[in-house]
Design an enzyme around this catalytic site. Structure first.
Site, PDB file in Angstrom:
ATOM      1  N   THR A   8       0.889  -1.160   0.000  1.00 56.28           N
ATOM      2  CA  THR A   8       0.000   0.000   0.000  1.00 56.28           C
ATOM      3  C   THR A   8       0.924   1.207   0.000  1.00 56.28           C
ATOM      4  O   THR A   8       1.791   1.314   0.888  1.00 56.28           O
ATOM      5  CB  THR A   8      -0.867  -0.008   1.283  1.00 56.28           C
ATOM      6  OG1 THR A   8      -1.648  -1.188   1.267  1.00 56.28           O
ATOM      7  CG2 THR A   8      -1.777   1.195   1.362  1.00 56.28           C
ATOM      8  N   GLY A  10       0.921   4.326   0.781  1.00 54.83           N
ATOM      9  CA  GLY A  10       1.061   5.247   1.910  1.00 54.83           C
ATOM     10  C   GLY A  10       1.737   4.632   3.130  1.00 54.83           C
ATOM     11  O   GLY A  10       2.143   5.350   4.042  1.00 54.83           O
ATOM     12  N   SER A  11       1.858   3.320   3.167  1.00 56.86           N
ATOM     13  CA  SER A  11       2.343   2.640   4.373  1.00 56.86           C
ATOM     14  C   SER A  11       3.861   2.748   4.534  1.00 56.86           C
ATOM     15  O   SER A  11       4.625   2.474   3.604  1.00 56.86           O
ATOM     16  CB  SER A  11       1.903   1.165   4.288  1.00 56.86           C
ATOM     17  OG  SER A  11       2.912   0.291   4.709  1.00 56.86           O
ATOM     18  N   ALA A  12       4.303   3.141   5.745  1.00 59.70           N
ATOM     19  CA  ALA A  12       5.740   3.322   5.994  1.00 59.70           C
ATOM     20  C   ALA A  12       6.532   2.026   5.777  1.00 59.70           C
ATOM     21  O   ALA A  12       7.559   2.045   5.090  1.00 59.70           O
ATOM     22  CB  ALA A  12       5.965   3.885   7.392  1.00 59.70           C
ATOM     23  N   ARG A  15       7.035   1.492   2.172  1.00 57.64           N
ATOM     24  CA  ARG A  15       7.986   2.428   1.560  1.00 57.64           C
ATOM     25  C   ARG A  15       9.425   2.013   1.852  1.00 57.64           C
ATOM     26  O   ARG A  15      10.321   2.217   1.031  1.00 57.64           O
ATOM     27  CB  ARG A  15       7.695   3.858   2.041  1.00 57.64           C
ATOM     28  CG  ARG A  15       6.441   4.415   1.379  1.00 57.64           C
ATOM     29  CD  ARG A  15       6.177   5.854   1.766  1.00 57.64           C
ATOM     30  NE  ARG A  15       5.343   5.961   2.942  1.00 57.64           N
ATOM     31  CZ  ARG A  15       5.708   6.447   4.111  1.00 57.64           C
ATOM     32  NH1 ARG A  15       6.940   6.901   4.292  1.00 57.64           N
ATOM     33  NH2 ARG A  15       4.861   6.500   5.117  1.00 57.64           N
TER      34      ARG A  15
END
Ligand SMILES: N[C@@H](CCC(=O)N[C@@H](CS)C(=O)NCC(=O)O)C(=O)O
Length: 221
Positions: A8, A10-12, A15
């Site tokens: 996903t 947006g997920s840290a 990333r």
């Protein structure tokens, strides 16, 4: 065979894996998982990861989750022998591991424990939890004293993990990084020295900010 990443944007933790793949110049077959729609509970996904979390990496018939485990796996399997992202010297590697564990066990949970109940659950800000988060940022500021990067003079997995978290904290505006000058200086350095930073991390941060804005708008209605 292509390496597949279920993620996903947006997920840290997702990333982090994108940053590691960019640093190793690995092409990933990207499969978005819509968590808000509950796609992580699809039976096909649960077969890959019964813990139903992203990121999940699939390499042939091997499936792995936990972003830092995935990161170490990618370096071990696809990095050059003397890859400085995860050094082989036992003490240098141990410092990278300490920073990774600090992020997993202290910094990110203290951020999430303070912020997520407010934005996603409408809870009131808890000053005691904010103090714990600020203390964790002071720890990071201290680790960076006299070091260019989080675990010494080279970019390592520790930087990629910590920058995914610090950029997330920064995006929320709940603390000002001005109070942590070593963190701020290091953050600016990693933004320009981590390969593919804009695509691997900043694009997801922008999505995360849009998600926060949509939750804020809902609570203000
Ligand atoms: N420690 C894990 C955290 C993974 C995690 O909790 N991911 C969240 C998104 S940031 C998730 O998949 N949540 C959906 C769920 O647990 O059902 C990692 O670093 O990979």
């Amino acid at each position: 065979m292509a390496l597949a990443l279920y993620y996903t944007a947006g997920s840290a933790p997702c990333r982090l894996v994108l940053l590691v793949a960019a640093a190793l110049n690995i092409q990933l077959d990207l499969n978005p998982v819509n968590l808000r729609a509950g796609e992580q509970f699809n039976p096909e996904f649960l077969k890959l990861n019964p813990q139903h979390t992203v990121p999940t990496l699939v390499d042939g018939d091997f499936s792995l989750w936990e972003s830092r485990a995935i990161s170490r796996y990618l370096v071990s399997k696809y990095g050059d022998e003397n890859n400085s992202l995860y050094p082989s010297d036992p003490q240098a590697r141990a410092v990278v591991d300490q920073r990774l564990d600090f992020d997993l066990g202290t910094l990110y949970p203290r951020f999430g424990g303070y912020f997520y109940p407010q934005i996603f659950g409408g809870a009131k800000a808890d000053e005691a939890l904010l103090k714990k988060l600020e203390e964790a940022l002071v720890f990071l500021n201290t680790f960076l004293e006299g070091n260019t990067y989080a675990a010494g003079d080279k970019l390592t997995l520790a930087d990629l993990s910590l920058v995914a978290t610090v950029s997330t904290i920064d995006a929320t505006g709940i603390v000002s990084l001005d109070k942590y000058p070593n963190v701020q200086k290091w953050f600016e350095l990693v933004k320009t020295s981590a390969p593919g930073y804009d695509k691997a991390n900043q694009a997801g941060i922008d999505e995360f900010k849009a998600l926060l804005a949509s939750f804020k708008a809902k609570t203000e209605l």
